[in-house]
Write a protein that holds these residues in place. Structure first.
Motif, PDB file in Angstrom:
ATOM      1  N   MET A  48      32.768 -59.914   7.857  1.00 26.32           N
ATOM      2  CA  MET A  48      33.714 -59.203   8.586  1.00 26.32           C
ATOM      3  C   MET A  48      34.611 -59.391   9.955  1.00 26.32           C
ATOM      4  O   MET A  48      33.517 -60.171  10.982  1.00 26.32           O
ATOM      5  CB  MET A  48      32.466 -57.040   8.806  1.00 26.32           C
ATOM      6  CG  MET A  48      33.932 -56.181   9.905  1.00 26.32           C
ATOM      7  SD  MET A  48      35.041 -55.195   8.696  1.00 26.32           S
ATOM      8  CE  MET A  48      34.557 -53.918  10.075  1.00 26.32           C
ATOM      9  N   PHE A  73      35.726 -57.701  13.089  1.00 23.35           N
ATOM     10  CA  PHE A  73      35.619 -56.538  13.879  1.00 23.35           C
ATOM     11  C   PHE A  73      37.694 -56.457  14.449  1.00 23.35           C
ATOM     12  O   PHE A  73      37.503 -57.325  15.407  1.00 23.35           O
ATOM     13  CB  PHE A  73      34.892 -56.332  14.618  1.00 23.35           C
ATOM     14  CG  PHE A  73      33.445 -55.769  13.929  1.00 23.35           C
ATOM     15  CD1 PHE A  73      33.353 -54.549  13.340  1.00 23.35           C
ATOM     16  CD2 PHE A  73      32.692 -56.957  13.064  1.00 23.35           C
ATOM     17  CE1 PHE A  73      32.279 -54.443  12.583  1.00 23.35           C
ATOM     18  CE2 PHE A  73      31.427 -56.491  12.982  1.00 23.35           C
ATOM     19  CZ  PHE A  73      31.801 -55.160  12.012  1.00 23.35           C
ATOM     20  N   ALA A 116      33.750 -58.126  18.263  1.00 25.20           N
ATOM     21  CA  ALA A 116      32.524 -57.779  18.167  1.00 25.20           C
ATOM     22  C   ALA A 116      31.110 -58.621  18.488  1.00 25.20           C
ATOM     23  O   ALA A 116      30.468 -58.490  17.614  1.00 25.20           O
ATOM     24  CB  ALA A 116      32.210 -56.579  17.084  1.00 25.20           C
ATOM     25  N   LEU A 117      31.548 -59.879  18.987  1.00 25.56           N
ATOM     26  CA  LEU A 117      30.868 -61.186  19.445  1.00 25.56           C
ATOM     27  C   LEU A 117      29.770 -60.481  20.026  1.00 25.56           C
ATOM     28  O   LEU A 117      29.726 -59.197  20.857  1.00 25.56           O
ATOM     29  CB  LEU A 117      31.551 -61.331  20.203  1.00 25.56           C
ATOM     30  CG  LEU A 117      32.627 -62.482  19.352  1.00 25.56           C
ATOM     31  CD1 LEU A 117      33.881 -63.410  20.525  1.00 25.56           C
ATOM     32  CD2 LEU A 117      32.723 -63.020  18.312  1.00 25.56           C
ATOM     33  N   PHE A 118      28.757 -60.823  20.209  1.00 28.73           N
ATOM     34  CA  PHE A 118      26.773 -60.503  20.675  1.00 28.73           C
ATOM     35  C   PHE A 118      27.229 -61.208  22.610  1.00 28.73           C
ATOM     36  O   PHE A 118      27.675 -62.784  22.646  1.00 28.73           O
ATOM     37  CB  PHE A 118      25.793 -61.344  20.577  1.00 28.73           C
ATOM     38  CG  PHE A 118      25.700 -60.408  18.847  1.00 28.73           C
ATOM     39  CD1 PHE A 118      25.821 -58.894  18.026  1.00 28.73           C
ATOM     40  CD2 PHE A 118      25.878 -61.044  17.885  1.00 28.73           C
ATOM     41  CE1 PHE A 118      25.802 -58.925  17.421  1.00 28.73           C
ATOM     42  CE2 PHE A 118      25.945 -60.706  16.951  1.00 28.73           C
ATOM     43  CZ  PHE A 118      25.856 -59.633  16.361  1.00 28.73           C
ATOM     44  N   LEU A 124      24.813 -64.117  23.240  1.00 27.87           N
ATOM     45  CA  LEU A 124      24.650 -65.889  23.579  1.00 27.87           C
ATOM     46  C   LEU A 124      26.403 -66.261  23.621  1.00 27.87           C
ATOM     47  O   LEU A 124      27.615 -65.811  23.686  1.00 27.87           O
ATOM     48  CB  LEU A 124      24.693 -65.105  21.816  1.00 27.87           C
ATOM     49  CG  LEU A 124      23.396 -64.212  21.580  1.00 27.87           C
ATOM     50  CD1 LEU A 124      22.938 -63.778  19.380  1.00 27.87           C
ATOM     51  CD2 LEU A 124      21.768 -64.922  21.740  1.00 27.87           C
ATOM     52  N   PHE A 144      24.565 -66.412  13.918  1.00 29.58           N
ATOM     53  CA  PHE A 144      24.629 -65.582  13.950  1.00 29.58           C
ATOM     54  C   PHE A 144      23.427 -65.756  12.693  1.00 29.58           C
ATOM     55  O   PHE A 144      22.321 -65.355  12.266  1.00 29.58           O
ATOM     56  CB  PHE A 144      24.167 -64.745  14.590  1.00 29.58           C
ATOM     57  CG  PHE A 144      23.624 -63.793  14.415  1.00 29.58           C
ATOM     58  CD1 PHE A 144      22.834 -63.225  15.887  1.00 29.58           C
ATOM     59  CD2 PHE A 144      23.403 -62.390  13.681  1.00 29.58           C
ATOM     60  CE1 PHE A 144      22.322 -62.735  16.179  1.00 29.58           C
ATOM     61  CE2 PHE A 144      22.416 -61.531  14.311  1.00 29.58           C
ATOM     62  CZ  PHE A 144      21.692 -61.400  15.142  1.00 29.58           C
ATOM     63  N   GLY A 145      24.549 -65.475  11.087  1.00 30.52           N
ATOM     64  CA  GLY A 145      24.469 -65.199  10.105  1.00 30.52           C
ATOM     65  C   GLY A 145      23.237 -65.458  10.040  1.00 30.52           C
ATOM     66  O   GLY A 145      22.489 -65.363   8.414  1.00 30.52           O
ATOM     67  N   GLN A 199      19.763 -65.990  11.703  1.00 25.07           N
ATOM     68  CA  GLN A 199      18.633 -64.455  11.162  1.00 25.07           C
ATOM     69  C   GLN A 199      18.981 -64.393  10.168  1.00 25.07           C
ATOM     70  O   GLN A 199      17.827 -63.158   9.618  1.00 25.07           O
ATOM     71  CB  GLN A 199      19.279 -63.210  12.051  1.00 25.07           C
ATOM     72  CG  GLN A 199      19.856 -63.772  13.495  1.00 25.07           C
ATOM     73  CD  GLN A 199      18.447 -63.550  14.390  1.00 25.07           C
ATOM     74  OE1 GLN A 199      17.732 -63.823  13.865  1.00 25.07           O
ATOM     75  NE2 GLN A 199      18.479 -64.487  15.766  1.00 25.07           N
ATOM     76  N   GLY A 200      20.137 -63.878   8.916  1.00 23.79           N
ATOM     77  CA  GLY A 200      20.252 -63.134   8.057  1.00 23.79           C
ATOM     78  C   GLY A 200      19.576 -64.374   6.567  1.00 23.79           C
ATOM     79  O   GLY A 200      19.008 -63.988   5.657  1.00 23.79           O
ATOM     80  N   ARG A 221      32.409 -66.682  12.882  1.00 25.21           N
ATOM     81  CA  ARG A 221      31.449 -66.122  12.731  1.00 25.21           C
ATOM     82  C   ARG A 221      31.590 -65.491  10.838  1.00 25.21           C
ATOM     83  O   ARG A 221      30.794 -65.224  10.152  1.00 25.21           O
ATOM     84  CB  ARG A 221      31.535 -65.081  13.298  1.00 25.21           C
ATOM     85  CG  ARG A 221      30.115 -64.322  13.193  1.00 25.21           C
ATOM     86  CD  ARG A 221      29.846 -63.084  14.047  1.00 25.21           C
ATOM     87  NE  ARG A 221      29.998 -62.115  14.603  1.00 25.21           N
ATOM     88  CZ  ARG A 221      30.169 -61.303  15.646  1.00 25.21           C
ATOM     89  NH1 ARG A 221      29.474 -61.761  16.015  1.00 25.21           N
ATOM     90  NH2 ARG A 221      30.418 -59.682  15.360  1.00 25.21           N
ATOM     91  N   THR A 224      31.022 -50.675  21.668  1.00 25.52           N
ATOM     92  CA  THR A 224      32.084 -52.367  20.848  1.00 25.52           C
ATOM     93  C   THR A 224      31.391 -52.789  19.797  1.00 25.52           C
ATOM     94  O   THR A 224      32.368 -54.131  19.215  1.00 25.52           O
ATOM     95  CB  THR A 224      31.759 -53.350  22.122  1.00 25.52           C
ATOM     96  OG1 THR A 224      30.604 -53.755  22.139  1.00 25.52           O
ATOM     97  CG2 THR A 224      32.007 -53.115  23.443  1.00 25.52           C
ATOM     98  N   GLU A 225      31.234 -51.685  18.306  1.00 24.47           N
ATOM     99  CA  GLU A 225      30.575 -52.056  17.137  1.00 24.47           C
ATOM    100  C   GLU A 225      29.877 -53.633  17.004  1.00 24.47           C
ATOM    101  O   GLU A 225      29.971 -53.910  16.132  1.00 24.47           O
ATOM    102  CB  GLU A 225      32.005 -52.699  16.488  1.00 24.47           C
ATOM    103  CG  GLU A 225      32.740 -51.139  16.248  1.00 24.47           C
ATOM    104  CD  GLU A 225      34.215 -51.433  15.257  1.00 24.47           C
ATOM    105  OE1 GLU A 225      34.839 -52.460  15.825  1.00 24.47           O
ATOM    106  OE2 GLU A 225      34.259 -50.630  14.651  1.00 24.47           O
ATOM    107  N   GLN A 226      28.710 -54.097  17.488  1.00 27.00           N
ATOM    108  CA  GLN A 226      28.217 -55.186  17.858  1.00 27.00           C
ATOM    109  C   GLN A 226      26.977 -54.676  17.280  1.00 27.00           C
ATOM    110  O   GLN A 226      26.535 -55.815  16.447  1.00 27.00           O
ATOM    111  CB  GLN A 226      27.459 -55.585  19.389  1.00 27.00           C
ATOM    112  CG  GLN A 226      28.974 -56.241  20.011  1.00 27.00           C
ATOM    113  CD  GLN A 226      28.436 -57.458  21.979  1.00 27.00           C
ATOM    114  OE1 GLN A 226      27.062 -57.418  22.047  1.00 27.00           O
ATOM    115  NE2 GLN A 226      28.510 -56.268  22.412  1.00 27.00           N
ATOM    116  N   LEU A 257      25.969 -58.845   9.181  1.00 26.57           N
ATOM    117  CA  LEU A 257      24.983 -60.099   9.370  1.00 26.57           C
ATOM    118  C   LEU A 257      23.776 -60.012   8.845  1.00 26.57           C
ATOM    119  O   LEU A 257      23.050 -61.624   9.655  1.00 26.57           O
ATOM    120  CB  LEU A 257      25.439 -60.749  11.232  1.00 26.57           C
ATOM    121  CG  LEU A 257      26.915 -60.827  11.454  1.00 26.57           C
ATOM    122  CD1 LEU A 257      26.707 -61.575  12.749  1.00 26.57           C
ATOM    123  CD2 LEU A 257      27.033 -62.467  10.551  1.00 26.57           C
ATOM    124  N   SER A 258      23.401 -59.568   8.335  1.00 25.77           N
ATOM    125  CA  SER A 258      22.076 -59.299   6.523  1.00 25.77           C
ATOM    126  C   SER A 258      21.042 -58.964   8.296  1.00 25.77           C
ATOM    127  O   SER A 258      20.295 -59.903   8.640  1.00 25.77           O
ATOM    128  CB  SER A 258      21.692 -60.206   6.647  1.00 25.77           C
ATOM    129  OG  SER A 258      23.314 -60.726   5.906  1.00 25.77           O
TER     130      SER A 258
END
Lengths: 260, 257
Positions: A90, A92, A96-98, A101, A109-110, A113-114, A159, B124-126, B133-134
């Motif tokens: 997705m 956004f 919607a970046l973290f 980081l 990230f995905g 972590q995923g 991302r 902010t939809e994070q 992102l699983s």
């Protein structure tokens, strides 16, 4: 291109969602064929975001079914559900970046972590994906707060494509950008989608963007799809809702709910 | 009719909120035991929650210990019981004031910071982005903070206890004319395992409350900057009240036999 009659990539049947007394999705039906780029248009507050969040598994619909590659997502749970959700990515609206980081870790990230990819390898992949959206390796170490809105969208796109998804969702990809940057992002979306051969589902109220990035358009009004068809036919839909929306007219069947 | 409607609304709201918080707690606690464990995030949160709270907790403990000695002396000297000052300071600090003062200070510092950070991530939809992102947001955001707070708070309170007693020592020797070695001797003789351990148990519970309510309010923040502001205020207010209520219950449980 898919053979006619093939299993839809994503299908929504009679999806309903309400928040308190407010009915947002009211028996929504939608079919997304493999390889298609479908844009759902509709005014603000018509349930576009809620629809996409139901498909993504962020919200649970109150009623109705959602199928992904023929599997009923709404009945799956646990690991089986996670596996289906891994097909999605997705972009956004606000990227919607973290912000805690750096850019490369956002992109990776995905993977880290995923999917358990090692950090060093994930970083290499992240830099490759950044290159695909036109960003150099020097951006990788920056913090998201140091980037402009357009660059944040690019990182968000990097991302989204990092884990090689089947389906990418775009939430208002051009909102908040100047017209030139909007066009740059549109072009980037088109080339990325072509490059990866993915299926996309976007929501927008920007008709310029919708015409450009889609091959099919559906119109959402009051929680239902009121029209769906190929993008080329949007100007001859004979549908009063669609006509009013694409011409941006205040006169017509769509009544804006303006509260004093 | 309106009166009943208002009472009904408040009652329903209360139960809705209690139910939501219970579900959130259950989700978070089960998240603690399910893999993956984010060791690095736990370490990072222990730094933020524990280590960076040291100055403020240490200073409040020092002055509280000092003021405690002054007031106890004032009261005790009326009955010629000045020699009880060291042990009453010790008991007061380790059983009640150490954990409660540290709990309230950390609630102000950490619950607010957690609610603001997670609340901003929500608006902010994070948090939604984590899901796509699983990554389970509860496991990634809530569980490390819970674990870190439950581990850090007893350590923080142990240090606060020592500093508080030291504050009492300084006040007693500098303004009340106590002999330093006699004061220390009395303190050491009065030191019991139960007094200290009960305070540390309280500290762990307070840590849980602080992290949980910080995360819960952050997760449920709505709207933009205003929503995050409200979530931050709520996190501090609700965690402070719950700390004081839990302190009463725990004192009842630990000391009335």
């Amino acid at each position: 291109m898919p053979a006619p009659g093939s299993v839809p990539k994503v299908e929504l049947r009679g999806v309903k969602k309400r928040f308190g007394d407010k009915v947002v999705l009211d028996g929504l039906d939608l079919v997304l064929q493999p390889g298609h780029s479908l844009v759902v248009i509709g005014g603000s507050g018509t349930g576009k975001s809620v629809m996409i969040k139901c498909v993504l598994g962020i919200l649970r619909p109150d009623a109705g079914q959602i199928f992904v590659d023929g599997q009923e997502l709404t009945r799956l749970s646990g690991r089986a559900r996670d596996e289906v959700l891994k097909k999605f990515a997705m972009l956004f609206q606000g990227a919607a970046l973290f912000d805690s980081l750096p850019v490369w870790e956002n992109v990776a990230f995905g993977l880290i972590q995923g999917r358990g990819v090692a950090r060093a390898k994930a970083k290499d992949i992240a830099i490759q994906k950044l290159a695909k959206v036109g960003l150099g390796a020097d951006v990788a170490m920056l913090s998201p707060a140091e980037l402009s809105g357009g660059m944040q969208k690019r990182v968000g796109l990097a991302r989204a494509i990092a884990a090689d998804p089947d389906i990418i969702f775009f939430d208002e990809p051009t909102t908040g950008l100047d017209p030139i940057m909007a066009d740059v992002i549109n072009d980037l979306i088109i080339s990325t989608v072509k490059d990866l051969g993915v299926t996309t589902l976007s929501i927008t109220h920007d008709m310029v963007s919708a015409r450009k990035i889609s091959d099919h358009i559906a119109m959402l009004y009051k929680g239902k799809i009121v029209w769906a068809g190929p993008t080329a036919e949007i100007d001859h839909s004979d549908n009063p809702f669609v006509d009013q929306f694409i011409h941006g007219s205040a006169e017509g069947p769509i009544k804006m709910e303006v509260r004093a | 009719m309106n009166v009943f409607a208002a009472i009904g609304r408040v009652t329903l709201g209360f139960f809705r909120e209690t139910g939501r918080l219970s579900l959130f707690t259950a989700d978070s606690v089960t998240g603690v035991v399910r893999p993956p464990v984010y060791w690095w995030l736990i370490a990072q949160q222990m730094m933020r929650i524990g280590y960076f709270s040291l100055p403020v907790v240490g200073l409040t403990a020092f002055f509280t210990g000092g003021v405690l000695a002054l007031q106890i002396y004032n009261g005790a000297s009326r009955y010629g019981a000045e020699s009880f000052v060291p042990v009453v300071v010790l008991v007061g600090i380790t059983r009640e004031l150490g954990p409660v003062i540290a709990g309230l200070m950390v609630a102000g510092r950490v619950a607010a910071a957690i609610a603001a950070e997670i609340g901003t991530m929500r608006v902010t939809e994070q948090i939604d982005a984590l899901t796509t992102l699983s990554t389970n947001p509860i496991k990634y955001l809530v569980v490390p903070r819970l674990i870190a707070a439950v581990i850090s708070m007893p350590i923080l309170v142990a240090i606060a206890d020592s500093i508080g007693v030291f504050g009492g020592y300084i006040a007693s020797t500098q303004s009340l004319g106590f002999n330093g070695s006699v004061y220390m001797n009395n303190t050491m003789n009065g030191l019991t395992f139960d007094d200290v351990s009960s305070g540390l148990i309280k500290a762990a519970v307070f840590g849980f409350i602080i992290a949980l309510l910080g995360c819960y309010n952050g997760f449920n923040s709505k709207g933009g900057a205003q929503g995050v502001g409200a979530a931050t205020t709520n996190a501090v207010v609700t965690s402070s009240i719950l700390i004081l209520a839990a302190n009463y219950l725990l004192t009842n449980l630990l000391f009335t036999k």
